[in-house]
Design a protein around this motif. Structure first.
Motif, PDB file in Angstrom:
ATOM      1  N   ILE A  25      39.908  31.704  38.213  1.00 36.85           N
ATOM      2  CA  ILE A  25      40.118  31.503  39.539  1.00 36.85           C
ATOM      3  C   ILE A  25      41.519  32.231  39.868  1.00 36.85           C
ATOM      4  CG2 ILE A  25      40.316  30.122  41.730  1.00 36.85           C
ATOM      5  CD1 ILE A  25      37.824  29.907  40.514  1.00 36.85           C
ATOM      6  N   TYR A  26      41.775  33.063  40.976  1.00 33.43           N
ATOM      7  CA  TYR A  26      42.885  33.777  41.454  1.00 33.43           C
ATOM      8  C   TYR A  26      43.173  32.869  42.914  1.00 33.43           C
ATOM      9  CZ  TYR A  26      41.723  37.462  38.518  1.00 33.43           C
ATOM     10  OH  TYR A  26      41.304  38.344  37.485  1.00 33.43           O
ATOM     11  N   ARG A  27      44.356  32.637  42.773  1.00 29.98           N
ATOM     12  CA  ARG A  27      45.061  31.535  43.936  1.00 29.98           C
ATOM     13  C   ARG A  27      46.116  32.338  44.330  1.00 29.98           C
ATOM     14  NH1 ARG A  27      42.694  26.587  44.712  1.00 29.98           N
ATOM     15  NH2 ARG A  27      41.518  25.774  42.844  1.00 29.98           N
ATOM     16  N   SER A  28      46.274  32.144  45.723  1.00 31.40           N
ATOM     17  CA  SER A  28      47.789  32.681  46.365  1.00 31.40           C
ATOM     18  C   SER A  28      48.530  31.410  46.953  1.00 31.40           C
ATOM     19  CB  SER A  28      47.310  33.306  47.288  1.00 31.40           C
ATOM     20  OG  SER A  28      48.701  33.820  48.489  1.00 31.40           O
ATOM     21  N   LEU A  29      49.553  31.006  46.356  1.00 31.18           N
ATOM     22  CA  LEU A  29      50.571  30.071  46.508  1.00 31.18           C
ATOM     23  C   LEU A  29      51.698  30.510  47.716  1.00 31.18           C
ATOM     24  CD1 LEU A  29      51.298  28.380  43.052  1.00 31.18           C
ATOM     25  CD2 LEU A  29      49.508  28.328  44.292  1.00 31.18           C
ATOM     26  N   GLU A  80      49.632  24.076  45.581  1.00 32.31           N
ATOM     27  CA  GLU A  80      48.293  24.123  46.701  1.00 32.31           C
ATOM     28  C   GLU A  80      48.208  25.468  46.839  1.00 32.31           C
ATOM     29  OE1 GLU A  80      47.038  23.028  50.989  1.00 32.31           O
ATOM     30  OE2 GLU A  80      48.936  21.880  50.305  1.00 32.31           O
ATOM     31  N   GLY A  81      47.038  26.043  46.549  1.00 29.25           N
ATOM     32  CA  GLY A  81      46.709  27.563  46.747  1.00 29.25           C
ATOM     33  C   GLY A  81      45.243  27.787  47.335  1.00 29.25           C
ATOM     34  N   ASP A  82      45.250  28.965  48.037  1.00 29.40           N
ATOM     35  CA  ASP A  82      43.823  29.406  48.369  1.00 29.40           C
ATOM     36  C   ASP A  82      43.307  30.274  47.497  1.00 29.40           C
ATOM     37  OD1 ASP A  82      44.177  27.854  51.015  1.00 29.40           O
ATOM     38  OD2 ASP A  82      45.361  29.516  51.799  1.00 29.40           O
ATOM     39  N   ILE A  83      41.956  30.215  47.163  1.00 26.51           N
ATOM     40  CA  ILE A  83      41.233  31.169  46.484  1.00 26.51           C
ATOM     41  C   ILE A  83      41.072  32.526  46.951  1.00 26.51           C
ATOM     42  CG2 ILE A  83      39.100  31.166  45.184  1.00 26.51           C
ATOM     43  CD1 ILE A  83      38.890  28.275  45.019  1.00 26.51           C
ATOM     44  N   TYR A  84      41.507  33.401  46.547  1.00 26.91           N
ATOM     45  CA  TYR A  84      41.413  34.738  47.238  1.00 26.91           C
ATOM     46  C   TYR A  84      40.424  35.708  46.171  1.00 26.91           C
ATOM     47  CZ  TYR A  84      44.930  36.968  43.907  1.00 26.91           C
ATOM     48  OH  TYR A  84      45.497  37.494  42.861  1.00 26.91           O
ATOM     49  N   LYS A  85      40.025  35.115  45.074  1.00 31.46           N
ATOM     50  CA  LYS A  85      39.223  36.034  44.176  1.00 31.46           C
ATOM     51  C   LYS A  85      38.877  34.949  43.125  1.00 31.46           C
ATOM     52  CE  LYS A  85      38.773  40.123  41.223  1.00 31.46           C
ATOM     53  NZ  LYS A  85      39.689  41.128  40.442  1.00 31.46           N
ATOM     54  N   THR A  86      37.393  35.332  42.657  1.00 30.21           N
ATOM     55  CA  THR A  86      36.973  34.826  41.249  1.00 30.21           C
ATOM     56  C   THR A  86      36.535  35.825  40.388  1.00 30.21           C
ATOM     57  OG1 THR A  86      34.700  34.555  42.098  1.00 30.21           O
ATOM     58  CG2 THR A  86      36.197  32.733  42.399  1.00 30.21           C
ATOM     59  N   ARG A  87      36.535  35.791  39.216  1.00 32.03           N
ATOM     60  CA  ARG A  87      36.215  36.882  38.267  1.00 32.03           C
ATOM     61  C   ARG A  87      34.703  36.968  38.384  1.00 32.03           C
ATOM     62  NH1 ARG A  87      38.763  36.850  32.469  1.00 32.03           N
ATOM     63  NH2 ARG A  87      40.771  37.103  33.884  1.00 32.03           N
ATOM     64  N   ASN A  88      34.342  38.352  38.757  1.00 37.42           N
ATOM     65  CA  ASN A  88      32.949  38.623  38.681  1.00 37.42           C
ATOM     66  C   ASN A  88      32.376  39.957  38.180  1.00 37.42           C
ATOM     67  OD1 ASN A  88      33.257  40.395  41.382  1.00 37.42           O
ATOM     68  ND2 ASN A  88      34.370  38.727  41.991  1.00 37.42           N
ATOM     69  N   LEU A  89      31.264  40.326  38.297  1.00 36.34           N
ATOM     70  CA  LEU A  89      30.960  41.614  37.631  1.00 36.34           C
ATOM     71  C   LEU A  89      31.372  42.900  38.406  1.00 36.34           C
ATOM     72  CD1 LEU A  89      27.193  40.684  36.379  1.00 36.34           C
ATOM     73  CD2 LEU A  89      29.570  40.815  34.742  1.00 36.34           C
ATOM     74  N   ARG A  90      31.253  42.659  39.566  1.00 42.02           N
ATOM     75  CA  ARG A  90      31.501  43.821  40.568  1.00 42.02           C
ATOM     76  C   ARG A  90      33.178  43.662  40.892  1.00 42.02           C
ATOM     77  NH1 ARG A  90      27.741  42.762  45.527  1.00 42.02           N
ATOM     78  NH2 ARG A  90      28.342  40.817  45.308  1.00 42.02           N
TER      79      ARG A  90
END
Length: 379
Positions: A72-76, A252-262
């Motif tokens: 998971i990628y988060r922005s703090l 506390e951080g918002d998810i801005y990306k998850t590791r995916n195939l594309r």
């Protein structure tokens, strides 16, 4: 005479055997002192020993011990209260400093390795290792070469006022959710951290984000475990370290990306902000409930769940009946008032239209005299 000669030879042999032992003991003690001095000097300069670093690195599980993982990628956002411990204090005071100042101090002293920020992927190899001088020139940070600097191990000195700590208003982190087979439990750990500069454009209107570099959390963790920070305004004692802050997930951080195939971000997959917010909430809920879905519940847990479900249904049914009764009670007074008024009016009409009945008195019965028959009169 022979006895005296034998005694002298014996004393000489004892003296010869004792001297090397004393010399060896002195040499060993001196070597121990030198090793202790070296450890003490290392602890005074970096405050992190090799033993501490090895212990922290060995605590992290390897990929061979994992059966499931989600990246998971988060922005703090440092303007939020939960993330404020990463930003303050703005200026170093009493041995305390912000996270970015700590990273820059280690980086300029050639004690930390950082890597290039690549859009959409992270590669922690020597190919993408950043040269500190080029990074400082790129972001216009003023510096001077420090004493003992060399081409292979460059060191720099930056004035505290020239460190752009007030412009680092957010961090990107790579977060790994792992199921560890050794402990049979879920654990969350931070893999990398990226400070982000927030600078206005040439006209001073729009704020632009400039990710600086990636630093591996395992390389930074030994230093984070020695820095105490404040995490609450209610307690003015620094009872927590930077490492505790990240390990316990106090940020506390918002998810801005998850590791995916594309290899696409959330903004690319969900252009609509409402759709992206729902997707973020769905991802977070699935992560929180993943561990509960791994195990087959026991009979006691199933019984407890069924009882809780029945109790919830009964409570919902009781609330529904109470609502119906309350609605009926609200309607009843109006109906009663109408019927009462109607009955009064009907009674008044009845009394007006129908006269009162008067009982007729019966005439008293009298005894009549005997009458002649008609036949007898005709005769």
């Amino acid at each position: 005479m022979k006895k005296i000669t034998t005694l002298i030879l014996t004393l000489m042999a004892i003296a010869v055997s004792v001297v090397p032992a004393q010399a060896q003991q002195e040499s060993s003690s001196s070597s121990v002192m030198r090793r202790g001095d070296r450890n003490r000097a290392q602890r005074n300069t970096s405050q992190v020993t090799s033993r501490m670093q090895n212990r922290l690195e060995s605590s992290a599980p390897s990929d061979a011990d994992l059966s499931w993982m989600k990246v998971i990628y988060r922005s703090l956002d440092l303007t939020k209260d939960k993330n404020a411990p990463l930003y303050f204090p703005e200026q170093p005071e009493e041995g305390a400093e912000s996270l970015f100042r700590l990273i820059m101090r280690l980086l300029t002293n050639d004690e930390l390795t950082v890597y290039e920020y690549l859009d959409g992927r992270e590669v922690f190899s020597d190919t993408y290792r950043i040269k500190v001088r080029e990074m400082l020139d790129r972001f216009h940070i003023y510096y001077q070469e420090a004493k003992g600097s060399s081409e292979r191990h460059p060191k720099f000195t930056i004035e505290p006022s020239d460190v752009p700590a007030n412009e680092v208003l957010s961090y990107f982190i790579v977060e790994r959710w792992e199921f560890d087979n050794r402990t049979n439990r879920m654990r969350t750990r931070v893999e990398a951290i990226c400070p982000v500069l927030h600078r206005s454009d040439d006209y001073g209107m729009e704020s632009m984000k400039y990710p600086m570099f990636w630093v591996r959390y395992d390389d930074l963790r030994p230093y984070l475990s020695t820095q105490n920070i404040f995490i609450s305004d209610d307690n003015n004692l620094p009872t927590c370290t930077f490492d505790d802050y990240f390990q316990l997930g106090l940020y506390e951080g918002d998810i801005y990306k998850t590791r995916n195939l594309r290899n696409k971000s959330m903004a690319q997959l969900y252009p609509n902000p409402d759709d992206m917010k729902r997707a973020q909430d769905s991802i977070q809920n699935s992560l929180d409930k993943f561990e509960d879905k791994l195990w087959v519940p026991s009979l006691e847990e199933l019984q407890a769940r069924s009882e809780a479900k029945a109790k919830a249904e009964a409570q919902a049914q009781g609330d529904g009946e109470e609502q119906v009764n309350s609605r009926d009670d609200a309607d009843k007074p109006a109906r009663k008032s109408v019927t009462r008024r109607g009955s009064k009016k009907s009674k008044e009409k009845a009394t007006k239209s129908k006269p009162a009945k008067v009982k007729k008195s019966k005439a008293p019965k009298t005894k009549s005299a005997a009458t002649r028959s008609v036949r007898n009169r005709r005769k």
